[in-house]
Design a protein around this motif. Structure first.
Motif, PDB file in Angstrom:
ATOM      1  N   MET A 184       0.785  -1.251   0.059  1.00 17.84           N
ATOM      2  CA  MET A 184      -0.101   0.073   0.017  1.00 17.84           C
ATOM      3  C   MET A 184       0.981   1.286  -0.018  1.00 17.84           C
ATOM      4  SD  MET A 184      -3.204  -0.888   2.328  1.00 17.84           S
ATOM      5  CE  MET A 184      -2.631  -1.816   3.863  1.00 17.84           C
ATOM      6  N   LEU A 185       1.974   1.113   0.711  1.00 17.79           N
ATOM      7  CA  LEU A 185       3.024   2.358   0.703  1.00 17.79           C
ATOM      8  C   LEU A 185       3.698   2.280  -0.742  1.00 17.79           C
ATOM      9  CD1 LEU A 185       4.631   4.633   2.132  1.00 17.79           C
ATOM     10  CD2 LEU A 185       6.406   2.877   2.845  1.00 17.79           C
ATOM     11  N   GLN A 186       3.977   1.563  -1.307  1.00 16.08           N
ATOM     12  CA  GLN A 186       4.403   1.549  -2.674  1.00 16.08           C
ATOM     13  C   GLN A 186       3.264   1.982  -3.898  1.00 16.08           C
ATOM     14  OE1 GLN A 186       5.177  -2.092  -5.432  1.00 16.08           O
ATOM     15  NE2 GLN A 186       7.154  -1.983  -4.446  1.00 16.08           N
ATOM     16  N   GLN A 187       2.200   1.792  -3.447  1.00 15.69           N
ATOM     17  CA  GLN A 187       1.166   2.256  -4.326  1.00 15.69           C
ATOM     18  C   GLN A 187       1.261   4.007  -4.161  1.00 15.69           C
ATOM     19  OE1 GLN A 187       0.439   0.154  -6.692  1.00 15.69           O
ATOM     20  NE2 GLN A 187      -1.576  -0.516  -6.396  1.00 15.69           N
ATOM     21  N   GLU A 188       1.416   4.324  -3.071  1.00 15.22           N
ATOM     22  CA  GLU A 188       1.442   5.785  -3.272  1.00 15.22           C
ATOM     23  C   GLU A 188       2.760   6.562  -4.042  1.00 15.22           C
ATOM     24  OE1 GLU A 188      -0.857   7.802  -1.548  1.00 15.22           O
ATOM     25  OE2 GLU A 188      -1.955   5.646  -1.357  1.00 15.22           O
ATOM     26  N   PHE A 189       3.502   5.645  -4.076  1.00 12.32           N
ATOM     27  CA  PHE A 189       4.910   6.402  -4.720  1.00 12.32           C
ATOM     28  C   PHE A 189       4.466   6.012  -6.249  1.00 12.32           C
ATOM     29  CE2 PHE A 189       6.588   6.547  -0.729  1.00 12.32           C
ATOM     30  CZ  PHE A 189       7.317   7.634  -0.899  1.00 12.32           C
ATOM     31  N   LEU A 190       3.681   5.062  -6.624  1.00 10.90           N
ATOM     32  CA  LEU A 190       3.478   4.719  -8.272  1.00 10.90           C
ATOM     33  C   LEU A 190       2.348   5.795  -8.464  1.00 10.90           C
ATOM     34  CD1 LEU A 190       3.194   3.000 -10.512  1.00 10.90           C
ATOM     35  CD2 LEU A 190       1.383   1.831  -9.267  1.00 10.90           C
ATOM     36  N   ARG A 191       1.349   6.152  -7.525  1.00 13.37           N
ATOM     37  CA  ARG A 191       0.549   7.398  -7.836  1.00 13.37           C
ATOM     38  C   ARG A 191       1.297   8.686  -8.065  1.00 13.37           C
ATOM     39  NH1 ARG A 191      -2.433   4.408  -3.345  1.00 13.37           N
ATOM     40  NH2 ARG A 191      -4.062   3.313  -4.434  1.00 13.37           N
TER      41      ARG A 191
ATOM     42  N   ARG B  67      15.977  -5.408  -9.500  1.00 18.06           N
ATOM     43  CA  ARG B  67      14.654  -5.742  -8.948  1.00 18.06           C
ATOM     44  C   ARG B  67      13.578  -6.355  -9.829  1.00 18.06           C
ATOM     45  NH1 ARG B  67      17.391  -2.370  -5.986  1.00 18.06           N
ATOM     46  NH2 ARG B  67      16.470  -0.716  -4.442  1.00 18.06           N
ATOM     47  N   LEU B  68      13.683  -6.009 -11.168  1.00 16.56           N
ATOM     48  CA  LEU B  68      12.760  -6.684 -11.825  1.00 16.56           C
ATOM     49  C   LEU B  68      13.134  -8.032 -12.457  1.00 16.56           C
ATOM     50  CD1 LEU B  68      12.496  -3.952 -14.667  1.00 16.56           C
ATOM     51  CD2 LEU B  68      10.457  -4.555 -12.884  1.00 16.56           C
ATOM     52  N   LEU B  69      14.487  -8.197 -12.319  1.00 14.93           N
ATOM     53  CA  LEU B  69      14.898  -9.725 -12.476  1.00 14.93           C
ATOM     54  C   LEU B  69      14.620 -10.640 -11.410  1.00 14.93           C
ATOM     55  CD1 LEU B  69      16.585 -11.650 -14.401  1.00 14.93           C
ATOM     56  CD2 LEU B  69      18.712 -10.972 -13.005  1.00 14.93           C
ATOM     57  N   ALA B  70      14.609 -10.241 -10.190  1.00 13.26           N
ATOM     58  CA  ALA B  70      14.194 -10.829  -9.092  1.00 13.26           C
ATOM     59  C   ALA B  70      12.746 -11.138  -9.009  1.00 13.26           C
ATOM     60  CB  ALA B  70      14.442 -10.021  -7.758  1.00 13.26           C
ATOM     61  N   ALA B  71      11.997 -10.059  -9.595  1.00 16.07           N
ATOM     62  CA  ALA B  71      10.567 -10.543  -9.708  1.00 16.07           C
ATOM     63  C   ALA B  71      10.190 -11.614 -10.728  1.00 16.07           C
ATOM     64  CB  ALA B  71       9.593  -9.273  -9.931  1.00 16.07           C
ATOM     65  N   TYR B  72      10.786 -11.460 -11.857  1.00 20.77           N
ATOM     66  CA  TYR B  72      10.834 -12.304 -12.789  1.00 20.77           C
ATOM     67  C   TYR B  72      10.917 -13.777 -12.315  1.00 20.77           C
ATOM     68  CZ  TYR B  72      11.900 -15.057 -17.266  1.00 20.77           C
ATOM     69  OH  TYR B  72      12.056 -15.767 -18.132  1.00 20.77           O
ATOM     70  N   GLY B  73      12.421 -13.950 -11.561  1.00 20.62           N
ATOM     71  CA  GLY B  73      12.675 -15.285 -11.188  1.00 20.62           C
ATOM     72  C   GLY B  73      11.731 -15.932 -10.066  1.00 20.62           C
ATOM     73  N   LEU B  74      11.036 -14.832  -9.282  1.00 18.44           N
ATOM     74  CA  LEU B  74      10.390 -15.697  -8.167  1.00 18.44           C
ATOM     75  C   LEU B  74       9.011 -16.006  -8.789  1.00 18.44           C
ATOM     76  CD1 LEU B  74      10.875 -12.766  -5.668  1.00 18.44           C
ATOM     77  CD2 LEU B  74      11.250 -15.210  -5.315  1.00 18.44           C
ATOM     78  N   ILE B  75       8.382 -15.335  -9.807  1.00 21.06           N
ATOM     79  CA  ILE B  75       6.935 -15.688 -10.020  1.00 21.06           C
ATOM     80  C   ILE B  75       6.617 -16.191 -11.692  1.00 21.06           C
ATOM     81  CG2 ILE B  75       4.708 -14.616 -10.422  1.00 21.06           C
ATOM     82  CD1 ILE B  75       5.460 -14.964  -7.586  1.00 21.06           C
TER      83      ILE B  75
ATOM     84  N   GLY C 190       7.320  -3.787  -8.604  1.00 17.70           N
ATOM     85  CA  GLY C 190       7.101  -2.498  -8.360  1.00 17.70           C
ATOM     86  C   GLY C 190       8.299  -1.485  -7.954  1.00 17.70           C
ATOM     87  N   CYS C 191       9.180  -2.042  -7.216  1.00 18.84           N
ATOM     88  CA  CYS C 191      10.380  -1.336  -6.881  1.00 18.84           C
ATOM     89  C   CYS C 191      11.204  -1.067  -8.087  1.00 18.84           C
ATOM     90  CB  CYS C 191      10.994  -2.042  -5.733  1.00 18.84           C
ATOM     91  SG  CYS C 191      10.542  -1.645  -4.075  1.00 18.84           S
ATOM     92  N   GLY C 192      11.147  -2.138  -9.280  1.00 18.66           N
ATOM     93  CA  GLY C 192      11.908  -2.053 -10.168  1.00 18.66           C
ATOM     94  C   GLY C 192      11.472  -0.785 -11.023  1.00 18.66           C
ATOM     95  N   TYR C 193       9.757  -0.724 -11.439  1.00 21.86           N
ATOM     96  CA  TYR C 193       9.410   0.408 -12.226  1.00 21.86           C
ATOM     97  C   TYR C 193       9.514   1.795 -11.265  1.00 21.86           C
ATOM     98  CZ  TYR C 193       6.194   3.622 -13.912  1.00 21.86           C
ATOM     99  OH  TYR C 193       5.731   4.852 -14.611  1.00 21.86           O
ATOM    100  N   LEU C 194       9.712   1.885 -10.264  1.00 21.60           N
ATOM    101  CA  LEU C 194       9.663   3.074  -9.350  1.00 21.60           C
ATOM    102  C   LEU C 194      11.386   3.380  -9.673  1.00 21.60           C
ATOM    103  CD1 LEU C 194       7.721   2.783  -6.214  1.00 21.60           C
ATOM    104  CD2 LEU C 194       6.943   3.955  -8.380  1.00 21.60           C
ATOM    105  N   ALA C 195      12.400   2.566  -9.519  1.00 22.51           N
ATOM    106  CA  ALA C 195      13.707   2.601  -9.627  1.00 22.51           C
ATOM    107  C   ALA C 195      14.061   3.370 -11.077  1.00 22.51           C
ATOM    108  CB  ALA C 195      14.301   1.590  -9.133  1.00 22.51           C
TER     109      ALA C 195
END
Length: 294
Positions: free
Chosen positions: A17-24, A183-191, A242-247
């Motif tokens: 939910m905190l990350q969503q605020e920075f996406l907004r 960060r994006l690579l980690a997300a890719y590997g996890l899911i 999400g962190c990857g996109y924000l970064a």
């Protein structure tokens, strides 16, 4: 090691939910105009095509994350359907990051692809052998393809990009910085591969969901508890994306204050995801009764 006050899933939901605020914040700066965060004026410097394509993909990813926040209340069999939603969120964040980091020419092709794909949807053939169907709304689709969409004609040219997902992530890391790429690579590997097995209905996909995290127990209660672990790994993966996109968004445009905030979110994500389970109180064994909620 410090003991957490909240169950891991609840802590991850709060972080999401905190990350969503920075996406907004990122979406506002990209679509509405300058904003100020911690005394720094944030102005989008992306090319028009980069801004348009990356923004609506990031918005779609954020909507999928909102869906996952609601699904976090689920327990048992319905949790299986969270994997496709997570896959959509992660790949949308990857593509949004790729399009904002690449050239405006790449974004222009992605924009053109929208019209082409809409046309192709009504002019295609699918199936195998005698079990085939042809859909056609255009009296001469071959001529239309050549005249209206020449960049998409020919073998291997029918997509908005020729790069696979790992290659797109590599380009993000090269163009927007290692922080976003990793960060994006980690997300890719996890899911990514797990969600593919589940989405495509493979035997492993079914087996993984129904047997992973059970630790040898074969009770309904144990299965419901195991689905909490599924949700935890899903949130860890999507939060990485999400962190990857924000970064990528803040880093590529040298927006220091929100980039520092993203680093703090990511540090907390690493802290939560690497603590032993004994550091957290147990999650609720089943979802709260939501009957009557709007």
């Amino acid at each position: 090691m410090d003991t957490e006050e909240l169950p891991l899933l609840d802590a991850l939901r709060g972080l999401a939910m905190l990350q969503q605020e920075f996406l907004r914040l990122a979406l506002f700066v990209a679509s509405e105009g300058p904003a100020t965060f911690e005394g720094e004026e944030l102005t989008c410097t992306l090319g028009d095509g980069q801004r348009r394509t990356s923004t609506f993909l990031a918005m779609a990813a954020g909507q999928s994350l909102e869906t996952l926040l609601h699904m976090a209340k689920l327990r048992g069999i319905p949790v299986r359907d969270a994997y496709p939603v997570a896959r959509s969120a992660i790949e949308s964040f990857v593509n949004a990051s790729y399009l904002l980091a690449e050239s405006d020419n790449v974004a222009a092709r992605a924009i053109r692809y929208i019209d082409f794909a809409a046309w192709r949807h009504h002019n295609r053939k699918f199936g195998s052998g005698e079990f085939s169907i042809e859909v056609r709304s255009d009296p001469d689709p071959r001529a239309t393809l050549t005249q209206e969409y020449p960049e998409f004609s020919g073998k291997g040219n029918g997509s908005w990009t020729s790069l696979d997902v790992p290659s797109r992530i590599r380009r993000v890391g090269e163009l927007a910085g290692r922080r976003s790429g990793l960060r994006l690579l980690a997300a890719y590997g996890l899911i990514y591969s797990l969600s593919s097995e589940i989405i495509h209905g493979s035997p492993f996909g079914a087996s993984y969901f129904y047997s992973a995290h059970l630790k040898g127990e074969r009770t309904t209660e144990a299965f419901q508890a195991a689905t909490v672990s599924h949700l935890e790994e899903i949130f860890i993966g999507v939060l990485h994306a999400g962190c990857g996109y924000l970064a990528a968004f803040f880093g590529h445009q040298n927006m220091r204050a929100p980039l520092n905030a993203e680093e703090m979110i990511f540090a907390r994500l690493l802290e939560l995801s690497t603590k032993p389970s004994s550091s957290f109180p147990p999650a609720m064994p089943q979802a709260a009764d939501t009957e009557g909620e709007q």
